[in-house]
Design a protein around this motif. Structure first.
Motif, PDB file in Angstrom:
ATOM      1  N   LEU A  45     -21.940  39.422  10.064  1.00  0.00           N
ATOM      2  CA  LEU A  45     -23.007  40.451   9.726  1.00  0.00           C
ATOM      3  C   LEU A  45     -24.210  39.632   8.976  1.00  0.00           C
ATOM      4  O   LEU A  45     -25.315  39.877   9.269  1.00  0.00           O
ATOM      5  CB  LEU A  45     -22.564  41.318   9.028  1.00  0.00           C
ATOM      6  N   ASP A  46     -23.574  38.787   7.978  1.00  0.00           N
ATOM      7  CA  ASP A  46     -24.910  38.312   7.126  1.00  0.00           C
ATOM      8  C   ASP A  46     -25.616  37.417   8.265  1.00  0.00           C
ATOM      9  O   ASP A  46     -27.010  37.204   8.069  1.00  0.00           O
ATOM     10  CB  ASP A  46     -24.171  37.467   5.997  1.00  0.00           C
ATOM     11  N   TYR A  47     -25.157  36.714   8.858  1.00  0.00           N
ATOM     12  CA  TYR A  47     -25.653  35.686   9.689  1.00  0.00           C
ATOM     13  C   TYR A  47     -26.793  36.397  10.734  1.00  0.00           C
ATOM     14  O   TYR A  47     -27.823  36.012  11.068  1.00  0.00           O
ATOM     15  CB  TYR A  47     -24.688  34.726  10.476  1.00  0.00           C
ATOM     16  N   LEU A  48     -26.175  37.356  11.364  1.00  0.00           N
ATOM     17  CA  LEU A  48     -26.957  38.254  12.343  1.00  0.00           C
ATOM     18  C   LEU A  48     -28.063  38.699  11.522  1.00  0.00           C
ATOM     19  O   LEU A  48     -29.127  38.824  12.295  1.00  0.00           O
ATOM     20  CB  LEU A  48     -26.040  39.246  12.758  1.00  0.00           C
ATOM     21  N   LYS A  49     -28.010  39.217  10.247  1.00  0.00           N
ATOM     22  CA  LYS A  49     -29.058  39.863   9.540  1.00  0.00           C
ATOM     23  C   LYS A  49     -30.179  38.865   9.336  1.00  0.00           C
ATOM     24  O   LYS A  49     -31.394  39.142   9.654  1.00  0.00           O
ATOM     25  CB  LYS A  49     -28.484  40.348   8.475  1.00  0.00           C
ATOM     26  N   ILE A  74     -27.771  50.921  11.374  1.00  0.00           N
ATOM     27  CA  ILE A  74     -27.838  50.772   9.835  1.00  0.00           C
ATOM     28  C   ILE A  74     -29.063  50.007   9.166  1.00  0.00           C
ATOM     29  O   ILE A  74     -29.453  49.135  10.189  1.00  0.00           O
ATOM     30  CB  ILE A  74     -26.483  49.902   9.257  1.00  0.00           C
ATOM     31  N   SER A  75     -29.572  50.175   8.228  1.00  0.00           N
ATOM     32  CA  SER A  75     -30.393  49.434   7.512  1.00  0.00           C
ATOM     33  C   SER A  75     -29.877  47.993   7.056  1.00  0.00           C
ATOM     34  O   SER A  75     -28.760  47.963   6.751  1.00  0.00           O
ATOM     35  CB  SER A  75     -31.350  50.059   6.466  1.00  0.00           C
ATOM     36  N   GLU A  76     -30.689  47.045   7.394  1.00  0.00           N
ATOM     37  CA  GLU A  76     -29.945  45.595   7.310  1.00  0.00           C
ATOM     38  C   GLU A  76     -29.938  45.356   5.756  1.00  0.00           C
ATOM     39  O   GLU A  76     -30.506  44.363   5.449  1.00  0.00           O
ATOM     40  CB  GLU A  76     -30.475  44.668   8.351  1.00  0.00           C
ATOM     41  N   GLU A  77     -29.408  46.028   5.069  1.00  0.00           N
ATOM     42  CA  GLU A  77     -29.574  45.701   3.575  1.00  0.00           C
ATOM     43  C   GLU A  77     -28.199  45.989   2.969  1.00  0.00           C
ATOM     44  O   GLU A  77     -27.393  46.915   3.542  1.00  0.00           O
ATOM     45  CB  GLU A  77     -30.665  46.713   2.698  1.00  0.00           C
ATOM     46  N   GLY A  78     -27.965  45.463   1.557  1.00  0.00           N
ATOM     47  CA  GLY A  78     -26.706  45.739   1.084  1.00  0.00           C
ATOM     48  C   GLY A  78     -25.370  45.098   1.636  1.00  0.00           C
ATOM     49  O   GLY A  78     -25.504  44.200   2.261  1.00  0.00           O
ATOM     50  N   VAL A 132     -30.685  43.454  15.212  1.00  0.00           N
ATOM     51  CA  VAL A 132     -29.303  43.676  16.066  1.00  0.00           C
ATOM     52  C   VAL A 132     -28.533  44.436  15.397  1.00  0.00           C
ATOM     53  O   VAL A 132     -27.822  45.259  16.161  1.00  0.00           O
ATOM     54  CB  VAL A 132     -28.560  42.225  16.663  1.00  0.00           C
ATOM     55  N   LEU A 133     -28.290  44.465  14.316  1.00  0.00           N
ATOM     56  CA  LEU A 133     -27.374  45.412  13.620  1.00  0.00           C
ATOM     57  C   LEU A 133     -27.941  46.685  13.666  1.00  0.00           C
ATOM     58  O   LEU A 133     -27.152  47.442  13.708  1.00  0.00           O
ATOM     59  CB  LEU A 133     -26.715  44.864  12.051  1.00  0.00           C
ATOM     60  N   THR A 134     -29.191  46.712  13.154  1.00  0.00           N
ATOM     61  CA  THR A 134     -29.666  48.239  13.371  1.00  0.00           C
ATOM     62  C   THR A 134     -29.452  48.680  14.809  1.00  0.00           C
ATOM     63  O   THR A 134     -28.865  49.863  14.943  1.00  0.00           O
ATOM     64  CB  THR A 134     -31.087  48.068  12.848  1.00  0.00           C
ATOM     65  N   LYS A 135     -29.840  48.072  15.866  1.00  0.00           N
ATOM     66  CA  LYS A 135     -29.379  48.522  17.183  1.00  0.00           C
ATOM     67  C   LYS A 135     -27.995  48.895  17.389  1.00  0.00           C
ATOM     68  O   LYS A 135     -28.044  49.932  17.998  1.00  0.00           O
ATOM     69  CB  LYS A 135     -29.978  47.264  17.818  1.00  0.00           C
ATOM     70  N   ARG A 136     -27.162  48.069  16.953  1.00  0.00           N
ATOM     71  CA  ARG A 136     -25.653  48.476  17.418  1.00  0.00           C
ATOM     72  C   ARG A 136     -25.223  49.329  16.313  1.00  0.00           C
ATOM     73  O   ARG A 136     -24.339  50.017  16.986  1.00  0.00           O
ATOM     74  CB  ARG A 136     -25.036  46.795  17.257  1.00  0.00           C
ATOM     75  N   ALA A 190     -21.686  49.687   8.152  1.00  0.00           N
ATOM     76  CA  ALA A 190     -21.430  49.700   9.607  1.00  0.00           C
ATOM     77  C   ALA A 190     -19.975  50.677   9.475  1.00  0.00           C
ATOM     78  O   ALA A 190     -19.891  51.696  10.437  1.00  0.00           O
ATOM     79  CB  ALA A 190     -20.857  48.439   9.986  1.00  0.00           C
ATOM     80  N   ALA A 191     -19.221  50.753   8.540  1.00  0.00           N
ATOM     81  CA  ALA A 191     -17.713  51.543   8.596  1.00  0.00           C
ATOM     82  C   ALA A 191     -18.321  52.835   8.216  1.00  0.00           C
ATOM     83  O   ALA A 191     -17.691  53.859   9.033  1.00  0.00           O
ATOM     84  CB  ALA A 191     -17.020  50.814   7.363  1.00  0.00           C
TER      85      ALA A 191
END
Ligand code: G4P
Length: 285
Positions: free
Chosen positions: A215-219, A232-236, A225-229, A242-243
């Motif tokens: 997740l950190d790598y993708l962010k 979520i906002s890509e923070e914290g 991509v994480l927001t899309k999937r 995601a859970a």
């Protein structure tokens, strides 16, 4: 396909010695080594022993699973490798590879063919061998170029079958059993990447750490991509976020990080984030 034994294989020093000896013997028989790497992790999916053992051999690097990796990175990695060694980007499942591989091998071995001709050997047959760590796609590539099912390789050394050569065309023969080298597990970063992609057994590894790493790598490398999937906002704490968002929760409503980690790793392995390279080419930085 036969269930993989690779997942449970541990490479003890004895196994490694055996694999090394076996490969040394096989290398004596070939003119060219076709080294397979995973295009998503071209460095982590490489075993340095191969360079040592094949130092005096002609070589072709195949970045396999190029359909799964980032196209821009594919180009950069290919350009970088090609400064020293010919390199092909390949999708062993969908590409039609037989002719492409034969032509490339003949081109690389052109001088050998010429020399044989000069010595009066009218037809020099070039012998090639596929080599790589488990799960890079060696069997898939062989099946692709041979166009019939050859036996699945045991991803461990010492399971030698008698050597057989498959004629790819009148000039090139391929050893029907690929050479298997162990994954680079002493390199922590490489091991994590291999585990994230499901190329080594992750049973004894901390799945939450692996998922958080992904997740950190993708962010970092593929913002958005994480927001899309996961919306979520890509923070914290991304795993926890995601859970919560995807309702991977325990019975009392807390984020179930174990379940979340499993789901994230499954998403990585099923390529749910699109074409991703988990190692970026240094030339692109
Ligand atoms: P190996 O002999 O080097 O151990 O690898 P193998 O051919 O068994 O391939 C490992 C997995 O990678 C297989 O998936 C195979 O279908 C997939 N694969 C191989 N080449 C390519 C490629 O170019 N593109 C893509 N997208 N996939 C490729 P599998 O049997 O489903 O195994 P798994 O997914 O359960 O690990």
């Amino acid at each position: 396909m036969e269930k993989k034994t690779m997942q449970t294989i541990h490479w003890f020093p004895g196994h490694m010695q055996k694999a090394r000896r076996q490969m040394e013997e096989q290398l004596k028989l070939v003119d060219i080594v076709v080294e397979l790497r995973d295009a998503r992790i071209p460095q982590a999916s490489f075993n340095p022993l191969l360079d040592e053992l094949s130092a005096h051999k002609k070589k072709l690097i195949i970045l396999n699973k190029a359909d799964l990796s980032d196209e821009k990175e594919n180009r950069l990695w290919k350009e970088m490798f090609e400064k020293e060694i010919p390199c092909l980007l390949v999708d062993s499942i969908s590409d039609n590879l037989s002719k492409k591989l034969v032509n490339e091998i003949k081109e690389i071995c052109k001088d050998k063919i010429e020399r044989a001709k000069a010595r009066g050997i009218r037809k020099k047959v070039i012998r090639a061998m596929i080599v790589g760590i488990p799960n890079v796609g060696k069997s898939t590539l062989i099946n692709n170029v041979v166009k019939k099912k050859v036996a699945k390789t045991e991803n461990r050394p010492g399971v030698t079958r008698s050597l057989q050569w498959i004629r790819l065309n009148e000039d090139v023969e391929l050893l029907d059993t690929p050479g298997v080298l162990w994954s680079k597990l002493d390199d922590q970063e490489a091991a994590v990447k291999l585990a994230v992609l499901g190329s080594i057994n992750d049973d004894i590894l901390d799945k939450e750490e692996l998922a958080s790493y992904a997740l950190d790598y993708l962010k970092q490398e593929y913002p958005g991509v994480l927001t899309k999937r996961y919306e979520i906002s890509e923070e914290g704490d991304l795993l926890s976020a995601a859970a919560k968002k995807k309702l991977w929760l325990t019975a009392n409503g807390e984020p179930d990080l174990k379940k979340a980690a499993e789901a994230v790793l499954k998403d990585v392995r099923d390529n749910r984030f699109g074409r991703i390279s988990y190692e970026k080419c240094p030339a692109g930085e």
